[in-house]
Write a protein that holds these residues in place. Sequence first.
Motif, mmCIF file in Angstrom:
data_model
loop_
_atom_site.group_PDB
_atom_site.id
_atom_site.type_symbol
_atom_site.label_atom_id
_atom_site.label_comp_id
_atom_site.label_asym_id
_atom_site.label_seq_id
_atom_site.Cartn_x
_atom_site.Cartn_y
_atom_site.Cartn_z
ATOM 1 N N VAL A 123 0.881 -1.159 0.000
ATOM 2 C CA VAL A 123 0.000 0.000 0.000
ATOM 3 C C VAL A 123 0.920 1.210 0.000
ATOM 4 O O VAL A 123 1.850 1.278 0.812
ATOM 5 C CB VAL A 123 -0.933 0.014 1.236
ATOM 6 N N MET A 124 0.670 2.151 -0.920
ATOM 7 C CA MET A 124 1.569 3.295 -1.044
ATOM 8 C C MET A 124 0.774 4.591 -1.168
ATOM 9 O O MET A 124 -0.299 4.622 -1.781
ATOM 10 C CB MET A 124 2.461 3.125 -2.289
ATOM 11 N N ASP A 125 1.330 5.646 -0.571
ATOM 12 C CA ASP A 125 0.736 6.984 -0.631
ATOM 13 C C ASP A 125 -0.660 7.007 -0.003
ATOM 14 O O ASP A 125 -1.572 7.648 -0.491
ATOM 15 C CB ASP A 125 0.705 7.486 -2.085
ATOM 16 N N ARG A 126 -0.791 6.262 1.093
ATOM 17 C CA ARG A 126 -2.039 6.241 1.855
ATOM 18 C C ARG A 126 -1.690 6.234 3.339
ATOM 19 O O ARG A 126 -0.637 5.753 3.728
ATOM 20 C CB ARG A 126 -2.883 5.017 1.525
ATOM 21 N N CYS A 127 -2.595 6.719 4.161
ATOM 22 C CA CYS A 127 -2.394 6.744 5.611
ATOM 23 C C CYS A 127 -3.069 5.535 6.240
ATOM 24 O O CYS A 127 -4.276 5.347 6.076
ATOM 25 C CB CYS A 127 -2.960 8.038 6.198
ATOM 26 N N ILE A 128 -2.314 4.731 6.963
ATOM 27 C CA ILE A 128 -2.845 3.520 7.582
ATOM 28 C C ILE A 128 -3.957 3.857 8.580
ATOM 29 O O ILE A 128 -4.971 3.161 8.649
ATOM 30 C CB ILE A 128 -1.704 2.686 8.227
ATOM 31 N N TYR A 129 -3.781 4.935 9.327
ATOM 32 C CA TYR A 129 -4.806 5.346 10.293
ATOM 33 C C TYR A 129 -6.086 5.773 9.581
ATOM 34 O O TYR A 129 -7.177 5.328 9.922
ATOM 35 C CB TYR A 129 -4.272 6.481 11.171
ATOM 36 N N ARG A 130 -5.957 6.641 8.581
ATOM 37 C CA ARG A 130 -7.148 7.120 7.863
ATOM 38 C C ARG A 130 -7.886 5.972 7.185
ATOM 39 O O ARG A 130 -9.111 5.938 7.180
ATOM 40 C CB ARG A 130 -6.758 8.184 6.829
ATOM 41 N N ASP A 131 -7.130 5.040 6.612
ATOM 42 C CA ASP A 131 -7.783 3.894 5.972
ATOM 43 C C ASP A 131 -8.454 3.016 7.011
ATOM 44 O O ASP A 131 -9.581 2.546 6.803
ATOM 45 C CB ASP A 131 -6.803 3.089 5.143
ATOM 46 N N PHE A 132 -7.804 2.774 8.126
ATOM 47 C CA PHE A 132 -8.416 1.927 9.163
ATOM 48 C C PHE A 132 -9.731 2.543 9.625
ATOM 49 O O PHE A 132 -10.758 1.873 9.671
ATOM 50 C CB PHE A 132 -7.461 1.748 10.341
ATOM 51 N N VAL A 133 -9.705 3.822 9.933
ATOM 52 C CA VAL A 133 -10.898 4.496 10.449
ATOM 53 C C VAL A 133 -11.930 4.734 9.338
ATOM 54 O O VAL A 133 -13.126 4.546 9.537
ATOM 55 C CB VAL A 133 -10.524 5.849 11.110
ATOM 56 N N GLY A 134 -11.460 5.098 8.157
ATOM 57 C CA GLY A 134 -12.366 5.506 7.091
ATOM 58 C C GLY A 134 -13.008 4.371 6.318
ATOM 59 O O GLY A 134 -14.142 4.515 5.850
ATOM 60 N N ILE A 135 -12.297 3.231 6.180
ATOM 61 C CA ILE A 135 -12.880 2.173 5.368
ATOM 62 C C ILE A 135 -12.998 0.821 6.072
ATOM 63 O O ILE A 135 -13.626 -0.078 5.534
ATOM 64 C CB ILE A 135 -12.107 1.991 4.028
ATOM 65 N N CYS A 136 -12.432 0.696 7.257
ATOM 66 C CA CYS A 136 -12.442 -0.620 7.912
ATOM 67 C C CYS A 136 -13.234 -0.671 9.213
ATOM 68 O O CYS A 136 -13.525 -1.744 9.710
ATOM 69 C CB CYS A 136 -11.017 -1.072 8.185
ATOM 70 N N VAL A 137 -13.518 0.465 9.792
ATOM 71 C CA VAL A 137 -14.219 0.458 11.096
ATOM 72 C C VAL A 137 -15.717 0.525 10.866
ATOM 73 O O VAL A 137 -16.212 1.186 10.006
ATOM 74 C CB VAL A 137 -13.742 1.627 11.975
#
Length: 137
Positions: A123-137
Amino acid sequence: MFENPSHDEICALLKKSNRIAVVGLSPNVSRPSFGVAKAMQGFGYTIVPVRPKVSEVLGQKAYATLAEVPGSIDIVDVFRAAEHIDAIVEECIALKIPAIWIQDGIINEPAAERARDAGMVVVMDRCIYRDFVGICV
């Protein structure tokens, strides 16, 4: 042209992972790496700081290199400039680490392709925190 995994694939990676080695994790609370790692720690992930000349960050022992980290690593989360990604990818490949997450704003397509060709999830040029909160929670 490099493409990130789908949102479903990113969520699957984050849900099956427990231990995240954060390369470039700063002890400075105002740095993005600190805030992101602290948030991920708060979500239950084990954070392993990888940063030379630092003894600990977020209450966890820090290591100078990925090779020094004992035990398995599920994801290497990178907060280093693009010119450092090649060497980090090579170390990940040598250590057979299954996934690398290259943070928001950091792009090195040749290194990302090498990692993917070696069988890693990239995964590149993405924030792990934002993705976790934005698409996985």
